[in-house]
Design an enzyme around this catalytic site. Sequence first.
Site, mmCIF file in Angstrom:
data_model
loop_
_atom_site.group_PDB
_atom_site.id
_atom_site.type_symbol
_atom_site.label_atom_id
_atom_site.label_comp_id
_atom_site.label_asym_id
_atom_site.label_seq_id
_atom_site.Cartn_x
_atom_site.Cartn_y
_atom_site.Cartn_z
ATOM 1 N N SER A 53 1.359 -7.489 -1.239
ATOM 2 C CA SER A 53 1.978 -8.573 -0.463
ATOM 3 C C SER A 53 1.116 -9.841 -0.488
ATOM 4 O O SER A 53 1.607 -10.923 -0.209
ATOM 5 C CB SER A 53 2.267 -8.131 0.968
ATOM 6 O OG SER A 53 1.114 -8.120 1.754
ATOM 7 N N THR B 158 1.139 -4.810 4.160
ATOM 8 C CA THR B 158 0.918 -5.192 5.557
ATOM 9 C C THR B 158 0.298 -6.583 5.712
ATOM 10 O O THR B 158 0.462 -7.222 6.747
ATOM 11 C CB THR B 158 0.005 -4.165 6.258
ATOM 12 O OG1 THR B 158 -1.228 -4.067 5.527
ATOM 13 C CG2 THR B 158 0.661 -2.799 6.309
ATOM 14 N N ASP B 159 -0.387 -7.060 4.677
ATOM 15 C CA ASP B 159 -1.150 -8.304 4.846
ATOM 16 C C ASP B 159 -0.278 -9.526 5.145
ATOM 17 O O ASP B 159 -0.689 -10.415 5.878
ATOM 18 C CB ASP B 159 -2.009 -8.571 3.594
ATOM 19 C CG ASP B 159 -3.227 -7.659 3.551
ATOM 20 O OD1 ASP B 159 -3.848 -7.470 4.621
ATOM 21 O OD2 ASP B 159 -3.547 -7.138 2.482
ATOM 22 N N THR C 102 0.821 -1.213 0.000
ATOM 23 C CA THR C 102 0.000 0.000 0.000
ATOM 24 C C THR C 102 0.854 1.263 0.000
ATOM 25 O O THR C 102 0.519 2.262 -0.652
ATOM 26 C CB THR C 102 -0.912 -0.006 1.243
ATOM 27 O OG1 THR C 102 -1.789 -1.125 1.140
ATOM 28 C CG2 THR C 102 -1.733 1.261 1.333
#
Lengths: 166, 166, 166, 166
Positions: free
Chosen positions: B57, B86-87, B15
Amino acid sequence: MMPIKPIRIFITGGTFDKEYNELNGQLFFKDTQMHDLLEMGRNKVPVVIRTLMMIDSLDMTTQDRELIVHQCVQCEEDKIIITHGTDTMAITAKVLAESIKNKTIVLTGAMIPIKFGSSDGLFNLGSAMAFVQSLPPGVYVAMNGRYFSWDNVRKNKQTGIFEEIE
Amino acid sequence: MMPIKPIRIFITGGTFDKEYNELNGQLFFKDTQMHDLLEMGRNKVPVVIRTLMMIDSLDMTTQDRELIVHQCVQCEEDKIIITHGTDTMAITAKVLAESIKNKTIVLTGAMIPIKFGSSDGLFNLGSAMAFVQSLPPGVYVAMNGRYFSWDNVRKNKQTGIFEEIE
Amino acid sequence: MMPIKPIRIFITGGTFDKEYNELNGQLFFKDTQMHDLLEMGRNKVPVVIRTLMMIDSLDMTTQDRELIVHQCVQCEEDKIIITHGTDTMAITAKVLAESIKNKTIVLTGAMIPIKFGSSDGLFNLGSAMAFVQSLPPGVYVAMNGRYFSWDNVRKNKQTGIFEEIE
Amino acid sequence: MMPIKPIRIFITGGTFDKEYNELNGQLFFKDTQMHDLLEMGRNKVPVVIRTLMMIDSLDMTTQDRELIVHQCVQCEEDKIIITHGTDTMAITAKVLAESIKNKTIVLTGAMIPIKFGSSDGLFNLGSAMAFVQSLPPGVYVAMNGRYFSWDNVRKNKQTGIFEEIE
């Protein structure tokens, strides 16, 4: 999971919190931007914020610094961030270091007001938040992505960059 | 004054670096915002930046992670920041920790693209820059103003907040 | 499709183009933000931009105003936007109106520098660009989403808002 | 001083009002940014704002357009701004022009969401506000700093720029 102990944040003013007065074209202090910045950073470290003063650091007196020292000694937190004007940040760091040995204190600020689009304030706050959690007790200045011990830091007046004295 | 050793920054996308394509209304990757952010933060820590990939990700494969590990092993710097979606940040952290013991590696990212006015990216980068300089060797995730060891971190899918597993 | 005739834009300074000098904390003039603003607005109206001066409008002299009049008379375009400090915008409008009858001239500016996140400059520029294309020949001030004829406008010093004299 | 008659603003969605959902990485609609934009622009033209729908203009149905026409006919204001997705803005303009002859209606939007730092939305709103006050009755599209009559406008899908049909 261990609960995280709160970090104390003291606000003293400086460029960080300057705003533009559209009626007279002067920069001035209104409220701190700290809450908005922590929200923007999605900060989840518990903090206790208190505004001690809202002044240019060039106007900071011996009494003002005594107040800051007093507040740092008195507060129950042992990790403290202080937002401060950059011009005399190193002086306040020294005064703090003479009185306080058992707390981690990180002074930070900004070269450009937060309210400007291109401010370094959010970056500096992120680094101060990290340094205060990871450095041993002592008094530090966090600027330019770096940290400096209170006894080896100055602001270079020509460049606006913080550097070691030697 | 001792010269500061450079910090390696690897870009993998996420992101953090998403932009808005005004022709089709989709978010996409173009170039990393890293240089602009470091300039905005007035960062003076020497850095060596390299883009390894520019992906979500959730699309990151085993081969992608092997490449990241390989790059972290091979590079001569022993302090490394990785920007990452972040995932699956916690998964990549684990893979890195299994192979690398003697370097300080900090993964960070953003919940909101840098290009949005309200992004957490600059705050996160400031904290990652500070943690990588002050934490002992190991693999960490730096998000929400905090750092987490690779073996005790997850992203809470409901809240979007990083937390300890136990 | 008929080609659109270019619009002349004259820059004279004012709050619009003020920047923050991070070395001394003062606001100052460097370059105009005009090109960036027109790009941000995806403006496709052909424009010819020229910086005449970069000053506070409180410092504008009779000679400065004569120069502005001269440039407006001389230029081949008959639709002209002038960016100008707000404090004496109405005075310059009057001087222009005394000399020029056959062109549409729109003065605009900003209460907050463009470089601040919350500036009104982009909104004002959008309205000036529209008014200059749609109003009949005459001299106007475009501020606060409105337009005012040169002979019936003043800036209210208490509120910072432009209003009719009567 | 004559009181200014209010301008009606109808919100229908579009890129203008898209926000970033940080939990799933999708763009979505929450509330309109209109009030914030008008405040940022220091707008002092009286306005009456009403949100009719919050949708992508590619999803706009015949019923949706009938609702918009109905609202424009019914409202007592004769100057109307409509924020609208850019993809079918020209279609809605045509539908409006078939039913309404005695009001000035200006459709505008944005290529980049307002919430992005580099949005054209504030510029477009400034120009729409100006055009609606200065153009004769009719239906217009205001984009790229220009205005187009409803019967001679299309969005160029390759460039994202509005242009005359011939």
